[in-house]
Design an enzyme around this catalytic site. Structure first.
Site, PDB file in Angstrom:
ATOM      1  N   SER A 179       0.869  -1.199   0.000  1.00 38.67           N
ATOM      2  CA  SER A 179       0.000   0.000   0.000  1.00 38.67           C
ATOM      3  C   SER A 179       0.891   1.229   0.000  1.00 38.67           C
ATOM      4  O   SER A 179       1.563   1.491  -0.999  1.00 38.67           O
ATOM      5  CB  SER A 179      -1.011  -0.020   1.153  1.00 38.67           C
ATOM      6  OG  SER A 179      -0.415   0.104   2.410  1.00 38.67           O
ATOM      7  N   HIS A 200      -3.086  -1.018  -2.686  1.00 38.12           N
ATOM      8  CA  HIS A 200      -4.216  -0.210  -2.216  1.00 38.12           C
ATOM      9  C   HIS A 200      -4.102   1.185  -2.827  1.00 38.12           C
ATOM     10  O   HIS A 200      -3.169   1.919  -2.547  1.00 38.12           O
ATOM     11  CB  HIS A 200      -4.206  -0.089  -0.695  1.00 38.12           C
ATOM     12  CG  HIS A 200      -4.272  -1.411  -0.013  1.00 38.12           C
ATOM     13  ND1 HIS A 200      -3.767  -1.612   1.243  1.00 38.12           N
ATOM     14  CD2 HIS A 200      -4.770  -2.598  -0.410  1.00 38.12           C
ATOM     15  CE1 HIS A 200      -3.967  -2.885   1.592  1.00 38.12           C
ATOM     16  NE2 HIS A 200      -4.569  -3.497   0.592  1.00 38.12           N
ATOM     17  N   ASP A 239      -3.215  -5.688   6.127  1.00 41.53           N
ATOM     18  CA  ASP A 239      -3.666  -6.553   5.040  1.00 41.53           C
ATOM     19  C   ASP A 239      -2.467  -7.328   4.493  1.00 41.53           C
ATOM     20  O   ASP A 239      -1.369  -6.795   4.396  1.00 41.53           O
ATOM     21  CB  ASP A 239      -4.306  -5.684   3.945  1.00 41.53           C
ATOM     22  CG  ASP A 239      -4.952  -6.528   2.856  1.00 41.53           C
ATOM     23  OD1 ASP A 239      -5.350  -7.667   3.136  1.00 41.53           O
ATOM     24  OD2 ASP A 239      -5.049  -6.023   1.716  1.00 41.53           O
TER      25      ASP A 239
END
Lengths: 202, 276
Positions: free
Chosen positions: A27, A54, A147
């Site tokens: 991300s 992300h 995540d």
């Protein structure tokens, strides 16, 4: 049976197996890290590369074009029902989970967010672990949430090889630290060494 | 055999049990995302998937939970604003010519999208003569959709999407709100019939000018996707419109030649006149 002649060595042996696919999650700071990884792949790189990064849930996905500028491999947004080709880089579309089916075609879902995000790295990694088993390399790069940690565990449990970017060198260390904390990382490395490990499995 | 392969066997048995007991057929759903949801169901009960089978077979009150978990109750107000803008500008003007208009939202989940559509139809002066059918297999989602009550924490995003979708007034003109929730006005709610309909097994229930079915077919395998596209074909009037999700596969659409692109970048199609 032949399988019984290589008893429990199966999982350890996977460390030197040729990878059919590399899944990568990141991300915050991900674009720079992805460039450093992908730009090092030669044009004859033979594995399928699948990325969940992300990014803003805008309908236009700029990431494939940005990565394609310097990557020697073809880069595109993964399309539903499309077969995953070797030597091709696929990026998850914004606002959909990206999964790979057991027959290695892509699938999308708008299921609820996982770890507050969609696409989720965990979702991709779980499905890829099922589809590729020991022929998979799972990679967690820089990122600012948890995540990917559960997903990396699944990759490891299925016999895949797992790599995590060294947190001290990452733009954001939350994601690599969470992945390491699961105990599922085979190796924790700075980007150049991490790339070398991927290329070793070619 | 590793745990994941065993789970695959269990899931197959579970889906068979569900089908034989209740005729709900999830066996042609895309495998990877269905597996996630079945495992979620098992995790919620702290059971293995195999241990869910007796619950499916013997506890009738458990069915609603299974359906709620296996279907995907996700909907948004004006998700993909450019699509709604395109519907408003290139499809609704063509519906003007019909004295009565039927619209079908297939897989409406909790209803946000069908209300987006209703608001748009009102702004274009069509709602009065339109009947909207919104269907789903998830009854608890249908009840929520029918209530038209949504949490306010998403309102800012909805406002923005409404404007980007070509909204002609203010989104606030269409609801009443308190600190936590907003409710869509009754005049909009009463134009929508919410009904249980299963795309996997149910047939044509009326003739419509426009079908919205966005991000539903992504959960179906090729065979089931084709069946549903045929169902849509048979439900549409001549030249009627079909709107799918922006990232859905065109392959079946192209192979079957049931539909031709109307505005391909927004995944809007019209029914082909002659299919050879």
């Amino acid at each position: 049976m032949i399988a019984s002649s290589i008893p429990t060595a199966g999982k350890a042996a996977s460390a030197h197996r040729t990878a059919a696919a590399v899944v990568i999650g990141c991300s915050a700071g991900g674009l720079d890290a992805l460039h450093k990884v992908l730009d090092a792949f030669p044009k004859e790189f033979a594995a399928t590369v699948i990325i969940v990064a992300h990014i803003a849930a805008d309908s236009v996905n700029l990431l494939p074009a940005l990565l394609a500028k310097t990557c020697r491999l073809a880069v595109s947004e993964a399309r539903e029902r499309e077969p995953a080709l070797p030597g091709h880089v696929y990026v998850a579309p914004p606002n959909y989970h990206l999964l790979i089916e057991p027959n290695r075609v892509f699938a999308l879902s708008v299921d609820e967010r996982v770890c507050f995000v969609r696409p989720s790295i965990d979702v991709l990694f779980h499905s890829a672990a099922d589809a590729y088993g020991e022929q998979l390399v799972g990679v967690i790069l820089t990122g600012a949430n948890n995540d990917g940690a559960e997903g990396l565990k699944a990759v490891k449990a299925a016999g895949g090889f797992t790599l995590v970017q060294e947190p001290s060198g990452a733009y954001a260390d939350t994601m690599p630290k969470a992945a390491i904390a699961t105990g599922a990382a085979d190796k924790v490395l700075a980007l150049p060494a991490l790339v070398a490990e991927i290329l070793n499995r070619q | 055999m590793d745990e994941s392969k065993i789970q695959d066997i269990e899931i197959g048995l579970f889906l068979d049990a569900l089908y034989q007991r209740y005729d709900y057929d999830f066996r042609n759903y895309a495998k990877a995302s269905l597996k996630r949801r079945v495992l979620g169901l098992a995790a919620a009960e702290r059971l293995s998937v195999a241990e869910l089978i007796p619950l499916v077979l013997r506890r009738e009150d458990y069915l609603a939970e299974v359906i709620a978990q296996l279907s995907v109750p996700v909907s948004d107000m004006y998700r993909d604003p450019p699509v709604f803008k395109a519907l408003r500008e290139t499809v609704l003007p063509l519906l003007q010519t019909y004295p009565r208009i039927n619209v079908w939202q297939a897989g409406c989940a909790t209803g946000e999208e069908v209300y987006s559509l209703a608001i748009m139809l009102e702004e274009e002066g069509l709602l009065e003569r339109t009947q909207i059918y919104a269907t789903d297999i998830n009854d608890s989602a249908l009840h929520k959709a029918e209530d038209g009550i949504f949490p306010v924490h998403n309102l800012a995003g909805f406002e923005k999407n409404y404007k980007n979708a070509g909204g002609k007034a203010e989104f606030a003109d269409y609801y009443v709100a308190n600190a936590d929730f907003f409710r869509i006005y009754k005049r909009l709610r009463q134009k929508i019939v919410f009904a249980h309909h299963n795309l996997v097994s149910d047939g044509v229930f009326c003739e419509v000018q426009l079908i919205l079915c966005r991000n539903v077919l992504i959960y179906f395998n090729d065979e089931l996707q084709k069946r549903v596209l045929e169902l849509f074909y048979n439900s549409l009037v001549r030249g009627g419109f079909l709107c799918l999700g922006t990232r859905e596969s065109l392959r079946s659409i192209e192979e079957q030649r049931l539909f031709a692109p109307h505005q391909a970048d927004c995944m809007i199609f019209h029914k082909n006149g002659v299919v050879t």
